[in-house]
Design an enzyme around this catalytic site. Structure first.
Site, mmCIF file in Angstrom:
data_model
loop_
_atom_site.group_PDB
_atom_site.id
_atom_site.type_symbol
_atom_site.label_atom_id
_atom_site.label_comp_id
_atom_site.label_asym_id
_atom_site.label_seq_id
_atom_site.Cartn_x
_atom_site.Cartn_y
_atom_site.Cartn_z
ATOM 1 N N HIS A 203 -13.605 -1.995 -1.108
ATOM 2 C CA HIS A 203 -12.602 -1.645 -0.108
ATOM 3 C C HIS A 203 -12.847 -2.399 1.213
ATOM 4 O O HIS A 203 -12.666 -1.871 2.304
ATOM 5 C CB HIS A 203 -12.619 -0.130 0.133
ATOM 6 C CG HIS A 203 -11.248 0.452 0.374
ATOM 7 N ND1 HIS A 203 -10.516 1.085 -0.601
ATOM 8 C CD2 HIS A 203 -10.474 0.508 1.481
ATOM 9 C CE1 HIS A 203 -9.372 1.512 -0.091
ATOM 10 N NE2 HIS A 203 -9.314 1.164 1.177
ATOM 11 N N LYS B 264 -8.494 -0.790 -9.059
ATOM 12 C CA LYS B 264 -9.101 -1.394 -7.856
ATOM 13 C C LYS B 264 -10.262 -0.548 -7.345
ATOM 14 O O LYS B 264 -10.125 0.670 -7.217
ATOM 15 C CB LYS B 264 -8.027 -1.506 -6.768
ATOM 16 C CG LYS B 264 -8.522 -2.021 -5.419
ATOM 17 C CD LYS B 264 -7.340 -2.233 -4.485
ATOM 18 C CE LYS B 264 -7.746 -2.889 -3.189
ATOM 19 N NZ LYS B 264 -8.357 -1.966 -2.243
ATOM 20 N N THR C 97 -5.917 2.539 -6.840
ATOM 21 C CA THR C 97 -7.163 2.475 -6.058
ATOM 22 C C THR C 97 -8.058 3.661 -6.392
ATOM 23 O O THR C 97 -7.625 4.812 -6.328
ATOM 24 C CB THR C 97 -6.840 2.425 -4.554
ATOM 25 O OG1 THR C 97 -6.100 1.229 -4.305
ATOM 26 C CG2 THR C 97 -8.113 2.412 -3.711
ATOM 27 N N SER D 166 0.828 -1.209 0.000
ATOM 28 C CA SER D 166 0.000 0.000 0.000
ATOM 29 C C SER D 166 0.864 1.260 0.000
ATOM 30 O O SER D 166 1.951 1.284 0.585
ATOM 31 C CB SER D 166 -0.884 -0.005 1.259
ATOM 32 O OG SER D 166 -1.406 1.279 1.502
HETATM 33 C C1 LIG Z 1 -6.762 -2.559 7.582
HETATM 34 C C2 LIG Z 1 -7.009 -2.338 6.120
HETATM 35 C C3 LIG Z 1 -6.306 -1.354 5.444
HETATM 36 C C4 LIG Z 1 -6.518 -1.163 4.080
HETATM 37 N N1 LIG Z 1 -5.745 -0.244 3.410
HETATM 38 C C5 LIG Z 1 -5.850 -0.148 2.064
HETATM 39 C C6 LIG Z 1 -4.952 0.670 1.330
HETATM 40 O O1 LIG Z 1 -4.060 1.288 1.893
HETATM 41 N N2 LIG Z 1 -5.119 0.729 -0.006
HETATM 42 C C7 LIG Z 1 -6.100 0.033 -0.660
HETATM 43 O O2 LIG Z 1 -6.215 0.122 -1.887
HETATM 44 N N3 LIG Z 1 -6.938 -0.769 0.008
HETATM 45 C C8 LIG Z 1 -6.837 -0.885 1.359
HETATM 46 N N4 LIG Z 1 -7.660 -1.743 2.034
HETATM 47 C C9 LIG Z 1 -8.635 -2.558 1.292
HETATM 48 C C10 LIG Z 1 -8.027 -3.881 0.864
HETATM 49 O O3 LIG Z 1 -7.067 -3.700 -0.146
HETATM 50 C C11 LIG Z 1 -9.072 -4.850 0.334
HETATM 51 O O4 LIG Z 1 -9.847 -4.190 -0.627
HETATM 52 C C12 LIG Z 1 -9.968 -5.408 1.427
HETATM 53 O O5 LIG Z 1 -9.252 -5.629 2.603
HETATM 54 C C13 LIG Z 1 -10.599 -6.706 0.964
HETATM 55 O O6 LIG Z 1 -11.485 -7.198 1.912
HETATM 56 P P1 LIG Z 1 -11.120 -8.312 3.012
HETATM 57 O O7 LIG Z 1 -10.328 -7.610 4.070
HETATM 58 O O8 LIG Z 1 -12.458 -8.748 3.469
HETATM 59 O O9 LIG Z 1 -10.309 -9.394 2.340
HETATM 60 C C14 LIG Z 1 -7.480 -1.944 3.403
HETATM 61 C C15 LIG Z 1 -8.185 -2.922 4.089
HETATM 62 C C16 LIG Z 1 -7.954 -3.122 5.428
HETATM 63 C C17 LIG Z 1 -8.722 -4.216 6.144
#
Ligand SMILES: Cc1cc2nc3c(=O)[nH]c(=O)nc-3n(C[C@H](O)[C@H](O)[C@H](O)COP(=O)(O)O)c2cc1C
Length: 378
Positions: free
Chosen positions: A276, A252, A156, A107
């Site tokens: 997300h 994304k 994203t 990230s």
């Molecule tokens: C703690 C956390 C931080 C996240 N930070 C980002 C990020 O910095 N950039 C991004 O594109 N998605 C971020 N996401 C979204 C994840 O890339 C992803 O879309 C999501 O976690 C998928 O769902 P899941 O946790 O149920 O597998 C984050 C998700 C979580 C849980």
């Protein structure tokens, strides 16, 4: 210690080992968390067809995502502040993914920097980009990812403003974290976490501090992140980002067939059907429920991936059956990391691999590349 048999066991252990404000940061969705829950619940509603007396020997989960070979159709999703779930978390998770033969996505808002992760790995990883108003900084980020030989850029699209997550507000989580007495207490009750954190100097946003012009220390960073995410990001920006990057590009955060059609025209290599992880628009549909409509709309024009709510290898198989060429896991690997560091990420991946393999066999398939709609019960 309880036996670790499923992702839920890693979650329970992470809850005991990671300070509450960081555990809650992972285990939270926007507002009522309805979409966060729906992501998981809608997977459970999909039923599989049990088949018998078919050859189940010599099975393989190997496939490709954007043309890159993967040992199973799962990548680690980009997650911010991962180095707060466990010291040096991004470096450890990247190493676990590399050993497993699947992509790790770093990230923009990571604790370990692009260069840190490059130094800890021997194969290319993927980099996720947030577009900031300070374009100079965005260009530098793209160039740093290129210099680190990242093999895909994940752009994203669904976080130009931040969804409200009540747990984070109640805990007083800020980016970067402030050391209030409440936070210090949350940390002091997790001594193992503290000891490891004292052993690293990576405790702030490694990609940003010292790189973005106006950010030299923690206090200015807070102001910077609040002001910097660009709410005017548009399809035009995708064009120059694609050009500057010059490599495989993944978009994304697509959840609507109309947006998927635009994405297919943008020249990107893949889209990720994603909300997300339920952290942005509460009230939106789950990712898995939107997948068939998006595959119908663009499946023959662009590679379709999915994330959100995957908690088992069965979920991955269901997503593949419904048309996803690849998937991503966020929380499952974060729980593994918080529970047991790098070994915990390996265990999370191993659980998912075994569940996927057994499910595939019992559905009468030997190769993940042969899994399609015919494994779904109507
Ligand atoms: C703690 C956390 C931080 C996240 N930070 C980002 C990020 O910095 N950039 C991004 O594109 N998605 C971020 N996401 C979204 C994840 O890339 C992803 O879309 C999501 O976690 C998928 O769902 P899941 O946790 O149920 O597998 C984050 C998700 C979580 C849980």
């Amino acid at each position: 210690m309880t036996q670790i048999l499923e992702i839920r066991d890693l979650k329970a252990l992470a809850r005991r080992r990671v300070p509450k404000l960081f555990f809650d940061y992972a285990d939270s969705g926007a507002w009522t968390e309805g979409t966060y829950r729906a992501n998981e619940e809608d997977f459970a509603r999909i039923k599989l067809r049990q088949r018998v007396l078919v050859d189940m020997s010599d099975r393989s989960l190997e496939t490709t995502m954007i043309g890159q070979k993967v040992s199973m159709p799962v990548a680690l999703a980009p997650t911010g502040l991962t180095g707060m779930q466990h010291a040096d978390g991004e470096m450890l998770a990247a190493q676990a993914a590399e050993a497993f033969g699947i992509p790790f996505t770093l990230s923009t808002m990571s604790i370990c920097s692009i260069e840190d992760v490059a130094s800890a790995t021997t194969k290319p990883f993927w980099f996720q980009l947030y577009v900031m108003r300070e374009r100079e900084f965005v260009l530098t980020l793209i160039d740093r990812a290129k210099a680190a030989k990242c093999s895909a850029l994940v752009l994203t699209l669904d976080l130009q403003i931040l969804g409200q997550r009540h747990k984070d507000l109640r805990n007083g989580l800020s980016a970067p974290p402030r050391l209030t007495p409440k936070h210090l207490w949350m940390m002091a009750t997790r001594p193992g976490w503290c000891m490891k954190m004292l052993g690293t100097n990576r405790r702030t946003f490694g990609n940003i501090v010292g790189h973005a012009k106006s950010v030299s220390d923690l206090s200015s960073l807070q102001v910077w992140t609040n002001e910097q995410f660009d709410p005017q990001l548009s399809w035009k920006d995708v064009e120059w980002i694609k050009e500057r990057w010059g490599g495989p590009l993944i978009l994304k955060g697509i959840l609507d067939p109309e947006d998927a059609k635009m994405a297919a025209k943008s020249g990107a290599d893949a889209i990720i059907v994603s909300n997300h992880g339920g952290r942005q628009l509460d009230g939106a549909h789950s990712s898995i429920s939107m997948l068939p409509r998006i595959v119908d709309a663009v499946g023959d024009q662009i590679e379709v991936h999915l994330d959100g709510g995957i908690r088992s290898g069965q979920d991955v198989l269901k997503a593949v059956a419904l048309g996803a060429k690849g998937t991503y896991i966020g929380r499952p690997f974060l729980y593994g990391l918080g529970a047991l560091g790098k070994e915990g990420v390996r265990i999370a991946l191993d659980i998912i691999r075994k569940e996927m393999d057994t499910t595939m066999a019992l559905c009468g398939k030997r190769r993940i590349t042969d899994v399609g709609l015919d494994v779904i019960a109507d």
